[in-house]
Design an enzyme around this catalytic site. Structure first.
Site, PDB file in Angstrom:
ATOM      1  N   ASN A  61     -17.703 -35.118  52.936  1.00  0.00           N
ATOM      2  CA  ASN A  61     -18.606 -36.241  53.023  1.00  0.00           C
ATOM      3  C   ASN A  61     -18.257 -37.448  54.014  1.00  0.00           C
ATOM      4  O   ASN A  61     -17.095 -37.567  54.188  1.00  0.00           O
ATOM      5  CB  ASN A  61     -18.657 -36.984  51.527  1.00  0.00           C
ATOM      6  CG  ASN A  61     -17.565 -37.126  50.759  1.00  0.00           C
ATOM      7  OD1 ASN A  61     -16.394 -36.876  51.318  1.00  0.00           O
ATOM      8  ND2 ASN A  61     -17.565 -38.398  49.829  1.00  0.00           N
ATOM      9  N   GLU A  63     -19.412 -41.309  55.002  1.00  0.00           N
ATOM     10  CA  GLU A  63     -20.002 -42.259  54.466  1.00  0.00           C
ATOM     11  C   GLU A  63     -20.315 -43.266  55.774  1.00  0.00           C
ATOM     12  O   GLU A  63     -20.097 -43.076  56.879  1.00  0.00           O
ATOM     13  CB  GLU A  63     -19.407 -43.233  53.269  1.00  0.00           C
ATOM     14  CG  GLU A  63     -18.970 -42.243  52.395  1.00  0.00           C
ATOM     15  CD  GLU A  63     -18.348 -42.671  50.962  1.00  0.00           C
ATOM     16  OE1 GLU A  63     -17.718 -43.894  51.149  1.00  0.00           O
ATOM     17  OE2 GLU A  63     -18.541 -42.038  50.074  1.00  0.00           O
ATOM     18  N   CYS A  72     -23.449 -36.156  51.996  1.00  0.00           N
ATOM     19  CA  CYS A  72     -22.523 -35.676  51.441  1.00  0.00           C
ATOM     20  C   CYS A  72     -21.941 -34.335  52.091  1.00  0.00           C
ATOM     21  O   CYS A  72     -22.216 -33.854  52.780  1.00  0.00           O
ATOM     22  CB  CYS A  72     -23.252 -34.881  49.995  1.00  0.00           C
ATOM     23  SG  CYS A  72     -24.277 -36.042  48.876  1.00  0.00           S
ATOM     24  N   GLU A  74     -21.847 -31.209  50.837  1.00  0.00           N
ATOM     25  CA  GLU A  74     -22.905 -29.720  51.019  1.00  0.00           C
ATOM     26  C   GLU A  74     -23.652 -29.849  52.169  1.00  0.00           C
ATOM     27  O   GLU A  74     -23.838 -28.757  52.881  1.00  0.00           O
ATOM     28  CB  GLU A  74     -23.621 -29.882  49.802  1.00  0.00           C
ATOM     29  CG  GLU A  74     -22.443 -29.558  48.392  1.00  0.00           C
ATOM     30  CD  GLU A  74     -22.254 -31.091  47.780  1.00  0.00           C
ATOM     31  OE1 GLU A  74     -22.023 -31.936  48.600  1.00  0.00           O
ATOM     32  OE2 GLU A  74     -22.018 -30.925  46.720  1.00  0.00           O
ATOM     33  N   CYS A 112     -25.850 -33.086  44.290  1.00  0.00           N
ATOM     34  CA  CYS A 112     -26.859 -34.115  44.282  1.00  0.00           C
ATOM     35  C   CYS A 112     -28.152 -33.311  44.364  1.00  0.00           C
ATOM     36  O   CYS A 112     -28.149 -32.298  44.973  1.00  0.00           O
ATOM     37  CB  CYS A 112     -26.780 -35.391  44.960  1.00  0.00           C
ATOM     38  SG  CYS A 112     -27.111 -35.139  46.661  1.00  0.00           S
ATOM     39  N   CYS A 115     -28.854 -32.394  48.129  1.00  0.00           N
ATOM     40  CA  CYS A 115     -28.227 -31.186  48.571  1.00  0.00           C
ATOM     41  C   CYS A 115     -29.125 -30.109  47.915  1.00  0.00           C
ATOM     42  O   CYS A 115     -28.971 -29.091  48.644  1.00  0.00           O
ATOM     43  CB  CYS A 115     -26.629 -31.255  48.161  1.00  0.00           C
ATOM     44  SG  CYS A 115     -26.052 -32.665  49.205  1.00  0.00           S
TER      45      CYS A 115
HETATM   46  N1  THU Z   1     -20.861 -36.660  47.249  1.00  0.00           N
HETATM   47  C1  THU Z   1     -20.759 -35.445  47.737  1.00  0.00           C
HETATM   48  O1  THU Z   1     -20.267 -35.268  49.138  1.00  0.00           O
HETATM   49  N2  THU Z   1     -21.087 -34.395  46.947  1.00  0.00           N
HETATM   50  C2  THU Z   1     -21.546 -34.638  46.017  1.00  0.00           C
HETATM   51  O2  THU Z   1     -22.040 -33.235  45.407  1.00  0.00           O
HETATM   52  C3  THU Z   1     -21.580 -35.594  45.269  1.00  0.00           C
HETATM   53  C4  THU Z   1     -21.379 -36.946  46.052  1.00  0.00           C
HETATM   54  C5  THU Z   1     -20.226 -37.815  47.912  1.00  0.00           C
HETATM   55  C6  THU Z   1     -21.185 -38.834  48.493  1.00  0.00           C
HETATM   56  C7  THU Z   1     -20.625 -39.963  48.630  1.00  0.00           C
HETATM   57  O3  THU Z   1     -20.030 -40.094  49.784  1.00  0.00           O
HETATM   58  C8  THU Z   1     -19.644 -39.797  47.398  1.00  0.00           C
HETATM   59  O4  THU Z   1     -19.520 -38.728  47.147  1.00  0.00           O
HETATM   60  C9  THU Z   1     -19.893 -40.852  46.238  1.00  0.00           C
HETATM   61  O5  THU Z   1     -21.143 -40.436  45.678  1.00  0.00           O
END
Ligand code: THU
Length: 159
Positions: A61, A63, A72, A74, A112, A115
């Site tokens: 991930n 940000e 994310c 994924e 999520c 994704c």
């Molecule tokens: N996140 C993911 O990378 N994958 C998921 O399946 C759920 C959430 C990340 C997004 C964000 O950077 C952090 O987790 C908190 O939501």
């Protein structure tokens, strides 16, 4: 009026019950957590995709101060895989997450909604199931197809 029920099948396993290939992919997903950029959530997610070429690619991930601009693990991984090897199907995707305290989550995290749409379209694009391995310290879940993650997905056939 008719009441209907949808069921999905999945397997719950201990990490040591995974095949050697899946265990290795999980280890790559765990390692990929180190490449996250997570100054806001401090929640590291790593993913590893095994391609039909036999290669694996990883993502994490990423940000951004403008929160929706981040992505994310994924989607980072799937889009990277598709851009890197557009001819190759993603056969298996493993996902792991590490909390701010440095521990991997005891229970697996599940992707999520956004994704899930992307995973399913990628599966459909290559016409073969994408297996999903969701790692947790206490238990791991295995789904035989990304489609099982989102029964009521938006389908391009509707357009
Ligand atoms: N996140 C993911 O990378 N994958 C998921 O399946 C759920 C959430 C990340 C997004 C964000 O950077 C952090 O987790 C908190 O939501």
């Amino acid at each position: 009026m008719e009441k209907a029920t949808l069921t999905i099948g999945y397997t719950r396993l201990n990490a040591d019950e995974l095949t050697a290939d899946d265990r290795a992919l999980v280890e790559q997903a765990k390692a990929a957590c180190a490449t996250s950029y997570v100054p806001y959530s401090h929640f590291r997610v790593g993913a590893a995709a095994r391609l039909s070429t036999g290669e694996t690619v990883c993502g994490s991930n990423q940000e951004n101060a403008a929160f929706p601009s981040g992505t994310c693990a994924e989607r980072c991984t799937i889009f990277y895989a598709n851009a890197h090897r557009p001819e190759a199907a993603v056969e298996t995707l493993a996902i792991a997450a590490r909390r701010a305290d440095g521990h991997f989550t005891p229970e697996p995290i599940t992707p999520c909604g956004a994704c899930r749409q992307v995973l399913i379209e990628t599966e459909r694009r290559y016409g073969r199931p994408m297996r999903i391995v969701l790692y947790g310290e206490r238990e791991t879940l295995l789904l035989e197809s990304a489609s099982d993650l989102l029964p009521f997905r938006f389908d391009a056939d509707a357009m």
